[in-house]
Scaffold this active site. Structure first.
Site, PDB file in Angstrom:
ATOM      1  N   LYS A  53      27.763  34.263  44.414  1.00 47.89           N
ATOM      2  CA  LYS A  53      28.797  33.871  45.063  1.00 47.89           C
ATOM      3  C   LYS A  53      29.335  34.927  46.099  1.00 47.89           C
ATOM      4  CE  LYS A  53      30.006  30.027  41.947  1.00 47.89           C
ATOM      5  NZ  LYS A  53      30.558  29.636  40.797  1.00 47.89           N
ATOM      6  N   GLN A  97      35.562  31.385  36.983  1.00 49.38           N
ATOM      7  CA  GLN A  97      34.166  30.828  36.611  1.00 49.38           C
ATOM      8  C   GLN A  97      34.450  30.226  35.220  1.00 49.38           C
ATOM      9  OE1 GLN A  97      31.504  30.807  38.545  1.00 49.38           O
ATOM     10  NE2 GLN A  97      29.953  30.015  36.877  1.00 49.38           N
ATOM     11  N   ASP A 120      37.369  25.472  44.201  1.00 51.27           N
ATOM     12  CA  ASP A 120      35.970  24.720  43.349  1.00 51.27           C
ATOM     13  C   ASP A 120      36.584  23.143  43.652  1.00 51.27           C
ATOM     14  OD1 ASP A 120      34.298  26.080  41.922  1.00 51.27           O
ATOM     15  OD2 ASP A 120      35.681  26.958  40.672  1.00 51.27           O
TER      16      ASP A 120
END
Ligand code: GUN
Length: 282
Positions: A53, A97, A120
């Protein structure tokens, strides 16, 4: 006839070009899109995802800040990091995460993120907006899947979409996005009895179960579109999806490969969401 492959790597590269051009424009106006990723603990798979990412962010000229925290961090300290990022004007997107260590509740953490920085798309505000068809940050993997299907001009309205897997990250929102596009959606999961009864009816079959080569040819209707979200290792340690690719590709009309399918699209949608967050700042 063998299925046409939906090349996620190529589609991702095309979309990234547009994101890069828009990022350059925004930078000329003094705004550099900034993503901060929080990684708690030493899970190797999570570390690899996070590195990918970060790399993608930098390649497009965005700012990327990785915050690495020890496995035994307290919830309170994690909240303080999130609060600092919520207040930081140079950070437009925040991603914690998952999975988190067992002593930290993921829902509380997600709710601590400013919904305007929730790239997200996991915050209940964004999920609620998605469910009611409003503008929202959409979860990256489901949005990537939808883009892949749309990229081939495949009709969605009125089609039967069967999703295997009901996670908050992939399965549930994937079904919702296809419902928003007027598909008829069935969710299957580990407690579903006679799974094949449902999957054999799918015009579009999405598998997000995390079991190597779980979806066999006899799960699939002739001409179905098959989307493989799995990221597994086979018996020889080789990366593979949930779908028995070689067998299923002989039956499907379209199929996504692993690697090079959904994975690159997920990261690309994260970049798109980060750009969207940065554009809202003006
Ligand atoms: N873990 C696995 N996939 C994801 C994702 O898309 N976002 C976050 N935050 N964690 C994940």
């Amino acid at each position: 006839m063998a299925a046409e492959i939906i090349d996620g790597k190529q589609l991702a590269a095309e979309i990234r070009k547009d994101i890069q051009a828009e990022t350059e424009q925004l930078k000329k106006q003094g705004i550099t899109p900034g993503l901060s990723v929080i990684l708690v603990g030493n899970d190797q798979a999570s570390r690899t995802y996070v590195k990918n990412k970060e790399k993608a962010c930098r390649e497009l000229g965005m700012k990327s800040v990785l915050i690495e925290l020890p496995e035994n961090i307290s919830e309170q300290t994690l909240f303080e990091h999130i609060e600092n990022l919520n207040e930081d004007p140079d950070i437009h997107g925040i991603l914690v995460q998952l999975p988190l260590p067992p002593h930290i509740g993921p829902n509380k953490v997600i709710e601590a993120i400013d919904p305007a920085k929730d790239v997200d798309g996991f915050h209940p505000i964004n999920i609620g907006r998605m469910m009611t068809g409003q503008d929202a940050f959409l979860p990256c993997t489901p949005r990537g899947i939808l883009k892949m299907v749309q990229s081939k001009g495949i009709e969605i309205a009125g089609k039967h979409v069967v999703v295997i897997g009901r996670s908050n990250i992939v399965g549930k929102p994937a079904g919702q996005l296809f419902l928003n596009e007027n598909a008829t959606v069935t969710y299957c999961h580990s407690k579903t009895t006679d799974l094949k009864f449902y999957t054999q009816q799918a015009d579009i079959l999405i598998s997000a179960v995390g079991k190597a080569k779980f979806v066999k040819a006899d799960f699939v209707k002739d001409g179905a579109v098959v989307i493989d979200v799995g990221m597994n290792r086979d018996e020889n340690g080789k990366l593979c999806g949930d779908v028995d690719f070689d067998a299923v590709k002989e039956k499907a009309s379209f199929i996504t490969p692993v690697p090079g399918g959904v994975g690159p699209m997920t990261i690309t949608m994260l970049l798109a969401n980060t750009l969207k967050a940065a554009k809202k700042v003006r």
